[in-house]
Design a protein around this motif. Structure first.
Motif, PDB file in Angstrom:
ATOM      1  N   ILE A  30       0.838  -1.200   0.000  1.00  0.00           N
ATOM      2  CA  ILE A  30       0.000   0.000   0.000  1.00  0.00           C
ATOM      3  C   ILE A  30       0.874   1.252   0.000  1.00  0.00           C
ATOM      4  N   SER A  31       1.883   1.273   0.853  1.00  0.00           N
ATOM      5  CA  SER A  31       2.796   2.427   0.917  1.00  0.00           C
ATOM      6  C   SER A  31       3.507   2.639  -0.415  1.00  0.00           C
ATOM      7  N   ASN A  32       3.962   1.543  -1.027  1.00  0.00           N
ATOM      8  CA  ASN A  32       4.665   1.652  -2.313  1.00  0.00           C
ATOM      9  C   ASN A  32       3.769   2.238  -3.388  1.00  0.00           C
ATOM     10  N   VAL A  33       2.514   1.789  -3.432  1.00  0.00           N
ATOM     11  CA  VAL A  33       1.582   2.290  -4.449  1.00  0.00           C
ATOM     12  C   VAL A  33       1.281   3.769  -4.213  1.00  0.00           C
ATOM     13  N   ILE A  34       1.034   4.133  -2.977  1.00  0.00           N
ATOM     14  CA  ILE A  34       0.721   5.541  -2.664  1.00  0.00           C
ATOM     15  C   ILE A  34       1.899   6.444  -3.026  1.00  0.00           C
ATOM     16  N   ASP A  35       3.111   5.981  -2.732  1.00  0.00           N
ATOM     17  CA  ASP A  35       4.308   6.796  -3.005  1.00  0.00           C
ATOM     18  C   ASP A  35       4.631   6.892  -4.493  1.00  0.00           C
ATOM     19  N   SER A  36       4.223   5.891  -5.267  1.00  0.00           N
ATOM     20  CA  SER A  36       4.628   5.842  -6.680  1.00  0.00           C
ATOM     21  C   SER A  36       3.531   6.296  -7.647  1.00  0.00           C
ATOM     22  N   THR A  37       2.383   6.692  -7.116  1.00  0.00           N
ATOM     23  CA  THR A  37       1.301   7.178  -7.976  1.00  0.00           C
ATOM     24  C   THR A  37       0.912   8.603  -7.569  1.00  0.00           C
ATOM     25  N   LYS A  38      -0.044   9.153  -8.307  1.00  0.00           N
ATOM     26  CA  LYS A  38      -0.474  10.522  -8.031  1.00  0.00           C
ATOM     27  C   LYS A  38      -1.959  10.577  -7.679  1.00  0.00           C
ATOM     28  N   MET A  39      -2.399   9.583  -6.910  1.00  0.00           N
ATOM     29  CA  MET A  39      -3.794   9.602  -6.462  1.00  0.00           C
ATOM     30  C   MET A  39      -4.019  10.759  -5.502  1.00  0.00           C
ATOM     31  N   ASN A  40      -5.213  11.350  -5.550  1.00  0.00           N
ATOM     32  CA  ASN A  40      -5.562  12.371  -4.567  1.00  0.00           C
ATOM     33  C   ASN A  40      -5.955  11.699  -3.255  1.00  0.00           C
ATOM     34  N   GLU A  41      -6.169  12.492  -2.218  1.00  0.00           N
ATOM     35  CA  GLU A  41      -6.444  11.945  -0.889  1.00  0.00           C
ATOM     36  C   GLU A  41      -7.704  11.061  -0.882  1.00  0.00           C
ATOM     37  N   LYS A  42      -8.726  11.484  -1.632  1.00  0.00           N
ATOM     38  CA  LYS A  42      -9.977  10.706  -1.691  1.00  0.00           C
ATOM     39  C   LYS A  42      -9.723   9.335  -2.301  1.00  0.00           C
ATOM     40  N   ASP A  43      -8.953   9.294  -3.386  1.00  0.00           N
ATOM     41  CA  ASP A  43      -8.665   8.020  -4.050  1.00  0.00           C
ATOM     42  C   ASP A  43      -7.741   7.148  -3.205  1.00  0.00           C
ATOM     43  N   ILE A  44      -6.814   7.768  -2.468  1.00  0.00           N
ATOM     44  CA  ILE A  44      -5.941   7.008  -1.569  1.00  0.00           C
ATOM     45  C   ILE A  44      -6.773   6.308  -0.508  1.00  0.00           C
ATOM     46  N   ARG A  45      -7.750   7.015   0.031  1.00  0.00           N
ATOM     47  CA  ARG A  45      -8.616   6.415   1.056  1.00  0.00           C
ATOM     48  C   ARG A  45      -9.424   5.255   0.481  1.00  0.00           C
ATOM     49  N   LEU A  46      -9.960   5.426  -0.734  1.00  0.00           N
ATOM     50  CA  LEU A  46     -10.731   4.354  -1.370  1.00  0.00           C
ATOM     51  C   LEU A  46      -9.835   3.150  -1.653  1.00  0.00           C
ATOM     52  N   PHE A  47      -8.671   3.399  -2.227  1.00  0.00           N
ATOM     53  CA  PHE A  47      -7.715   2.335  -2.542  1.00  0.00           C
ATOM     54  C   PHE A  47      -7.337   1.552  -1.282  1.00  0.00           C
ATOM     55  N   THR A  48      -6.964   2.261  -0.230  1.00  0.00           N
ATOM     56  CA  THR A  48      -6.552   1.614   1.021  1.00  0.00           C
ATOM     57  C   THR A  48      -7.704   0.841   1.633  1.00  0.00           C
ATOM     58  N   ASN A  49      -8.873   1.444   1.601  1.00  0.00           N
ATOM     59  CA  ASN A  49     -10.078   0.816   2.158  1.00  0.00           C
ATOM     60  C   ASN A  49     -10.379  -0.506   1.456  1.00  0.00           C
ATOM     61  N   ILE A  50     -10.310  -0.504   0.128  1.00  0.00           N
ATOM     62  CA  ILE A  50     -10.617  -1.722  -0.634  1.00  0.00           C
ATOM     63  C   ILE A  50      -9.590  -2.817  -0.329  1.00  0.00           C
ATOM     64  N   VAL A  51      -8.308  -2.458  -0.349  1.00  0.00           N
ATOM     65  CA  VAL A  51      -7.269  -3.469  -0.132  1.00  0.00           C
ATOM     66  C   VAL A  51      -7.422  -4.125   1.237  1.00  0.00           C
ATOM     67  N   TYR A  52      -7.496  -3.302   2.269  1.00  0.00           N
ATOM     68  CA  TYR A  52      -7.626  -3.869   3.610  1.00  0.00           C
ATOM     69  C   TYR A  52      -8.959  -4.601   3.773  1.00  0.00           C
ATOM     70  N   GLY A  53     -10.017  -4.035   3.229  1.00  0.00           N
ATOM     71  CA  GLY A  53     -11.329  -4.646   3.375  1.00  0.00           C
ATOM     72  C   GLY A  53     -11.405  -6.026   2.752  1.00  0.00           C
ATOM     73  N   VAL A  54     -10.835  -6.167   1.558  1.00  0.00           N
ATOM     74  CA  VAL A  54     -10.852  -7.471   0.885  1.00  0.00           C
ATOM     75  C   VAL A  54     -10.035  -8.489   1.669  1.00  0.00           C
ATOM     76  N   ILE A  55      -8.851  -8.092   2.130  1.00  0.00           N
ATOM     77  CA  ILE A  55      -8.014  -9.042   2.872  1.00  0.00           C
ATOM     78  C   ILE A  55      -8.713  -9.452   4.168  1.00  0.00           C
ATOM     79  N   GLN A  56      -9.324  -8.500   4.850  1.00  0.00           N
ATOM     80  CA  GLN A  56     -10.012  -8.803   6.102  1.00  0.00           C
ATOM     81  C   GLN A  56     -11.118  -9.838   5.900  1.00  0.00           C
ATOM     82  N   HIS A  57     -11.837  -9.754   4.785  1.00  0.00           N
ATOM     83  CA  HIS A  57     -13.009 -10.609   4.567  1.00  0.00           C
ATOM     84  C   HIS A  57     -12.751 -11.695   3.523  1.00  0.00           C
ATOM     85  N   ARG A  58     -11.508 -12.038   3.289  1.00  0.00           N
ATOM     86  CA  ARG A  58     -11.155 -12.926   2.181  1.00  0.00           C
ATOM     87  C   ARG A  58     -11.867 -14.288   2.246  1.00  0.00           C
ATOM     88  N   LEU A  59     -11.916 -14.922   3.405  1.00  0.00           N
ATOM     89  CA  LEU A  59     -12.560 -16.235   3.507  1.00  0.00           C
ATOM     90  C   LEU A  59     -14.061 -16.140   3.225  1.00  0.00           C
TER      91      LEU A  59
END
Length: 446
Positions: A30-59
């Motif tokens: 997540i840190s690598n993607v945020i540092d290497s792209t130009k997402m705005n704060e809103k998109d960073i929150r959505l991106f982070t939310n989706i990644v963590y949310g999917v991993i949390q509920h994977r099963l």
């Protein structure tokens, strides 16, 4: 015609989830993607939310796809991650309209796959939209149902049921898939709690004082690591529970202190902050991690009180003379099962054997460092896990084999759990919304 996915949060989330499913650490990706792209704060929150949310509920999501798709084992991993991310948004993100989820998901399916993939993704999403997600089969055992609904492996549920009871475990499982708090520790060498709280509020953050740790703030509505105040070392990012081991230490400004397994250096700087003419020796097995400790110390203006060394903590005998240190912190390598909220992939990667193997290493480290502590010195043992095998059982074994040490009551600045009968302190993820942690204290008496 393809679209530019360079800064598309949903596209980047699927790519990140692919890498995590292949063994990468979610927080680093997540840190690598945020540092290497130009997402705005809103998109960073959505991106982070989706990644963590999917991993949390994977099963849970994997169960849904097994029911909804005829041959789920034939799906490519990225297609699974795309479906999981769409389901997560539909189920948990109320402010995101389904049409946006459908359009983006189908677009990604079309661009990364073929027409068959696009049709499959379209069909699955529309089926969920019409009928909702599948119910968990009543033919499964209670343990299996709980495993799927909480997205926690059966073995871990069984261990926690046995150790803390079914009611407490139910409470733990109900909270571990919530988003982790963003907490920071104030650098008292540069500022104070009230001043920093006001400055962060002026920057648009929502800020409250931590109920868990002293000199700590819980912040939201922004990325705390992206401010000039962070870059200038006025604070560091650290979980509230992770601040407690050092806060339980009775540090004098001239102490010489050993911090074993120190990377990335959060506790090292926390110790150094309390030193004047004393110093902390931060050792870590991995030499490539030492620059990060130094970088953090320099950023916070604490590097004059920090020394680093690459070494195996079980081999300190070769490096330091007996009774060299006033205090020793063993923040031991552990399964990390108290960090499930922050690093959710841990719960899928670890097995009971890992817990058992790690407990042996923890005991070896304690055995190795014990002679290096001065008489009347303080040794603090901590882990970011909640299983007894790595906590109370390790402590019991240490006390049985080291009669020159005695257990002392763990005290925190915010006086957590004052009515606990045991000397050690165990913080569960559902207690305060912070990481699960275990802390034990010892005094060398001879």
């Amino acid at each position: 015609m393809t679209t530019n996915n360079t800064n598309n949060p949903r596209y980047l989330a699927v790519k990140t989830l692919e890498k995590v499913s292949d063994g990468a650490y979610s927080n680093l990706q997540i840190s690598n993607v945020i540092d290497s792209t130009k997402m705005n704060e809103k998109d960073i929150r959505l991106f982070t939310n989706i990644v963590y949310g999917v991993i949390q509920h994977r099963l849970t999501f994997a169960y849904y796809i097994d029911v909804l798709v005829k041959h789920p084992h034939k799906l490519k991993q990225w297609v699974k991650e795309l479906l999981y991310s769409a389901i997560y948004q539909m189920q948990y993100l109320d402010k995101v309209p389904n049409r946006a989820i459908f359009n983006e998901s189908i677009k990604i399916a079309k661009e990364r796959g073929d027409d068959g993939t696009r049709r499959l993704v379209t069909a699955v999403l529309h089926k969920i939209d019409r009928n909702g997600v599948p119910e968990i089969s009543h033919r499964l055992s209670d343990l299996e149902k709980q495993s799927i609904s909480a997205s926690v492996p059966v073995w871990l549920i069984q261990q926690l049921n046995n150790q803390v009871g079914k009611q407490k475990n139910k409470s733990i499982l109900s909270t571990i898939n919530q988003a982790a708090n963003q907490s920071i520790r104030v650098n008292l060498k540069k500022t104070n709690l009230e001043e920093l709280q006001a400055q962060l509020s002026d920057l648009g953050f929502e800020v409250r004082k931590s109920e868990v740790a002293a000199d700590a703030l819980v912040v939201s509505n922004g990325v705390a690591a992206h401010t000039d105040l962070f870059k200038q070392g006025f604070y560091t990012i650290q979980d509230e529970s992770a601040m407690l081991p050092v806060q339980s230490m009775d540090i004098n400004s001239s102490d010489v202190i050993l911090d074993t397994c120190a990377a990335p250096g959060g506790k090292t700087t926390q110790i150094a902050e309390q030193l004047d003419d004393g110093f902390v020796v931060a050792v870590d097995l991995h030499e490539n991690k030492l620059p990060k400790i130094i970088k953090n110390a320099v950023r916070m203006g604490l590097d004059q009180n920090v020394k680093v060394k690459a070494m195996d903590a079980t081999n300190v005998n070769d490096e330091f003379s007996d009774e060299f240190f006033d205090k020793i912190l063993v923040d031991a390598p552990c399964s990390g099962l108290g960090l499930i909220r922050r690093k959710p992939e841990i719960k899928y990667e670890k097995q009971l054997k890992d817990v058992t193997d790690l407990s042996k290493i923890q005991s070896e480290i304690l055995d190795a460092v014990a002679p290096k502590l001065k008489v009347n010195g303080q040794l603090v043992y901590s882990t970011c896990t909640i299983l007894n095998q790595e906590n109370s059982k390790v402590v019991k074994q240490f006390l049985e084999t080291h009669p020159n040490f005695e257990s002392i009551k763990v005290k925190t600045k915010n006086n957590l759990k004052p009515n606990e009968n045991s000397d050690y302190l165990k913080v569960f993820p559902d207690d305060y919304g912070s990481d699960g942690f275990y802390i034990a204290g010892f005094k060398r008496v001879k």
